[in-house]
Design an enzyme around this catalytic site. Structure first.
Site, PDB file in Angstrom:
ATOM      1  N   SER A  53      -0.059  -9.950  -0.115  1.00  0.00           N
ATOM      2  CA  SER A  53      -0.322  -8.694  -0.292  1.00  0.00           C
ATOM      3  C   SER A  53       0.148  -7.871   0.900  1.00  0.00           C
ATOM      4  O   SER A  53       0.740  -6.334   1.385  1.00  0.00           O
ATOM      5  CB  SER A  53      -1.216  -8.299  -0.756  1.00  0.00           C
ATOM      6  OG  SER A  53      -2.917  -8.600  -0.404  1.00  0.00           O
ATOM      7  N   LYS A  68       0.543  -1.195  -0.294  1.00  0.00           N
ATOM      8  CA  LYS A  68       0.337  -0.032   0.093  1.00  0.00           C
ATOM      9  C   LYS A  68       1.276   1.211   0.233  1.00  0.00           C
ATOM     10  O   LYS A  68       0.555   2.256  -0.214  1.00  0.00           O
ATOM     11  CB  LYS A  68      -0.782  -0.113   1.160  1.00  0.00           C
ATOM     12  CG  LYS A  68      -2.156  -0.844   1.014  1.00  0.00           C
ATOM     13  CD  LYS A  68      -3.367  -0.057   0.153  1.00  0.00           C
ATOM     14  CE  LYS A  68      -4.473  -0.819   0.461  1.00  0.00           C
ATOM     15  NZ  LYS A  68      -5.634   0.225  -0.108  1.00  0.00           N
TER      16      LYS A  68
HETATM   17  C1  LIG Z   1      -2.673  -6.486   2.363  1.00  0.00           C
HETATM   18  C2  LIG Z   1      -3.788  -6.632   1.555  1.00  0.00           C
HETATM   19  N1  LIG Z   1      -4.447  -7.418   0.231  1.00  0.00           N
HETATM   20  C3  LIG Z   1      -5.280  -7.328  -0.784  1.00  0.00           C
HETATM   21  C4  LIG Z   1      -5.919  -5.902  -0.502  1.00  0.00           C
HETATM   22  C5  LIG Z   1      -7.112  -5.481  -1.556  1.00  0.00           C
HETATM   23  O1  LIG Z   1      -6.530  -4.387  -2.931  1.00  0.00           O
HETATM   24  P1  LIG Z   1      -7.495  -3.417  -3.221  1.00  0.00           P
HETATM   25  O2  LIG Z   1      -8.588  -2.631  -2.596  1.00  0.00           O
HETATM   26  O3  LIG Z   1      -6.478  -3.206  -4.427  1.00  0.00           O
HETATM   27  O4  LIG Z   1      -7.851  -4.818  -3.968  1.00  0.00           O
HETATM   28  C6  LIG Z   1      -5.430  -4.909   0.517  1.00  0.00           C
HETATM   29  C7  LIG Z   1      -6.590  -4.138   0.450  1.00  0.00           C
HETATM   30  O5  LIG Z   1      -6.286  -2.901   1.846  1.00  0.00           O
HETATM   31  C8  LIG Z   1      -4.570  -5.375   1.423  1.00  0.00           C
HETATM   32  O6  LIG Z   1      -4.298  -4.215   2.578  1.00  0.00           O
END
Ligand SMILES: Cc1ncc(COP(=O)(O)O)c(C=O)c1O
Length: 325
Positions: free
Chosen positions: A310, A59
Site C-alpha cells: 500500500s 492515500k
Molecule cells: C501505507 C498504508 N497502508 C495501509 C493503511 C491502512 O489503511 P486504512 O486506515 O484505510 O485501513 C494506511 C493508513 O494510513 C497506510 O498509510
C-alpha cells in the site's frame, strides 16, 4: 449508494465511475510477479505496487475523488485533516490539484521530514498538541471557526470509493485472481478494495491483515460490534484504537478473514521485501507479505493471490533500528 453504515455498498460501476473521475491524476500501478514469494508460499503471488503511486501510497486516491465531487462553495472555503502520515500528503496534493486550500494539523512532535513533505505539496501545517487526538481537536476547531471541511482519514464514503479503485485495477489486470490480501488500519482501504473485487467476482477471497499489537478491526468483528482497543502497534498506518463505522460494516459483509501478527514479524517482512524484491515498502505495506511468509494465508496450492503493497513512505532513520513506521 446508501447513507447508513449498515447498508453502505458500492458496486463495480461505482468504482469504474470513480476511477474515471480521478484517472488523469493517478498512476495505474503495476502488479509485479514475485518468484520468491510464490515459491515460499506455494501460490501464484503478484504484488500491487502502490508504493509507486503519487505521494508514495494509495492515500491520494480517496481525497481526489472527494474533492472532484465537492460543491464549489465548500471548495472555496478549503479543507482540513489531521495526520502526520500518508493521509496528510494525499490530502495536500489532491487539494493542490483541485485548487483548494488545505490545512493539515499535526502533533508538535511530528517528524520534520513529514512536515516538510506536506508543506512541499502546498498545504498549511498547523502543529498542535502532543498526540494525534489533540491535533485532531484542532482540526475540528478549524471546521467550526473557519468553515473548513473535515477530511476523515478512513471513514468516508467518497474516500472509500477512491481507495477502492486500487482493487478495480487489480481485477482489470488479473481478472481470474483468487484472493486479495490487504493491510487494515481504520479499514478504509480494505472496505473499498473488498467491494471492488467482489463486485467483479464475489468468489474472490479478501483477507485483511492487522498488527496483533493493535487489532482494532479483528477485535470488533469477533465482538460483533465496534470496539475501542488499547493499541500498542508502532506501525503508523495500522495504528488505530477504533476502526471506522462504515468500514466495520463493509468488512463484516465483504471481508472473508482477518489475520494478525506482531510488529516484529511485520518489520522483518519489510526488510525481506527490500532485500528480496528490491522494493522499499513501509511497515503497513509489509503486513500482507508477513502474513504470507508466516503461513497465515490458507488457500489451495497454486491460488492466484494479489498482495497490496500500500505504500513506501518509510522514515529511513527508523530503519537504523531506532523504531519504525
Ligand atoms: C501505507 C498504508 N497502508 C495501509 C493503511 C491502512 O489503511 P486504512 O486506515 O484505510 O485501513 C494506511 C493508513 O494510513 C497506510 O498509510
Amino acid at each position: 449508494m446508501t447513507q447508513t453504515a449498515d447498508l453502505f455498498t458500492l458496486t463495480l460501476s461505482d468504482f469504474q465511475e470513480t476511477r474515471a473521475r480521478i484517472a488523469e491524476h493517478i498512476k495505474h500501478t503495476p502488479l509485479l510477479t514475485s518468484r520468491q514469494l510464490s515459491e515460499l508460499s506455494g501460490f501464484d503471488v503478484r504484488l500491487k505496487a502502490e508504493l509507486f503511486q503519487r505521494v508514495g501510497s494509495y492515500k491520494i486516491r480517496g481525497p481526489l475523488n472527494k474533492f472532484a465531487l465537492m460543491p464549489e462553495e465548500q471548495k472555496r472555503r478549503g479543507v482540513v485533516c489531521s495526520s502526520a502520515g500518508n493521509h496528510a500528503q494525499g490530502v495536500a496534493l489532491a487539494a493542490k490539484i483541485h485548487g483548494i486550500r488545505a490545512v493539515v494539523c499535526m502533533a508538535t512532535n511530528a517528524t520534520p521530514s513529514k512536515i516538510a513533505a506536506t508543506k512541499a505539496y502546498g498545504a498549511e501545517v498547523v502543529l498542535h498538541g502532543n498526540i494525534w487526538d489533540e491535533a485532531n481537536e484542532k482540526a475540528k476547531e478549524l471546521v467550526r471557526t473557519e468553515g473548513l471541511t473535515y477530511v476523515h482519514p478512513f471513514d468516508d464514503e467518497q474516500l472509500i470509493a477512491g481507495q477502492g479503485t486500487l482493487g478495480l485495477e487489480i481485477v482489470q489486470d488479473w481478472p481470474d485472481v483468487d484472493a486479495v490480501v490487504v493491510p487494515i488500519g481504520g479499514g478504509g482501504l480494505i472496505a473499498g478494495v473488498s467491494m471492488a473485487v467482489k463486485g467483479h467476482n464475489p468468489k474472490i477471497r479478501v483477507i485483511g491483515v492487522e498488527s496483533s499489537d493493535g487489532p482494532a478491526m479483528k477485535r470488533s468483528v469477533e465482538a460483533g460490534k465496534l470496539e475501542t482497543i488499547d493499541c500498542r502497534t508502532i506501525i503508523d498506518g495500522l495504528r488505530v484504537r477504533r476502526a471506522g463505522e462504515l468500514n466495520f460494516s463493509v468488512v463484516q459483509r465483504f471481508v472473508d478473514e482477518i489475520v494478525a501478527l506482531p510488529d516484529r514479524d511485520i518489520f522483518d517482512a519489510m526488510l525481506w521485501v527490500m532485500e528480496r524484491c528490491k522494493l522499499v515498502v513501509e511497515g503497513a505495506a509489509a503486513a500482507p507479505v508477513a502474513a504470507l511468509l508466516h503461513g497465515l494465508v490458507r488457500l489451495p496450492a497454486g491460488s492466484r493471490v494479489a498482495v497490496v503493497l500500500s505504500g513506501g513512505n518509510l522514515n529511513l532513520d527508523q530503519l537504523r533500528g531506532l523504531s519504525w513506521n
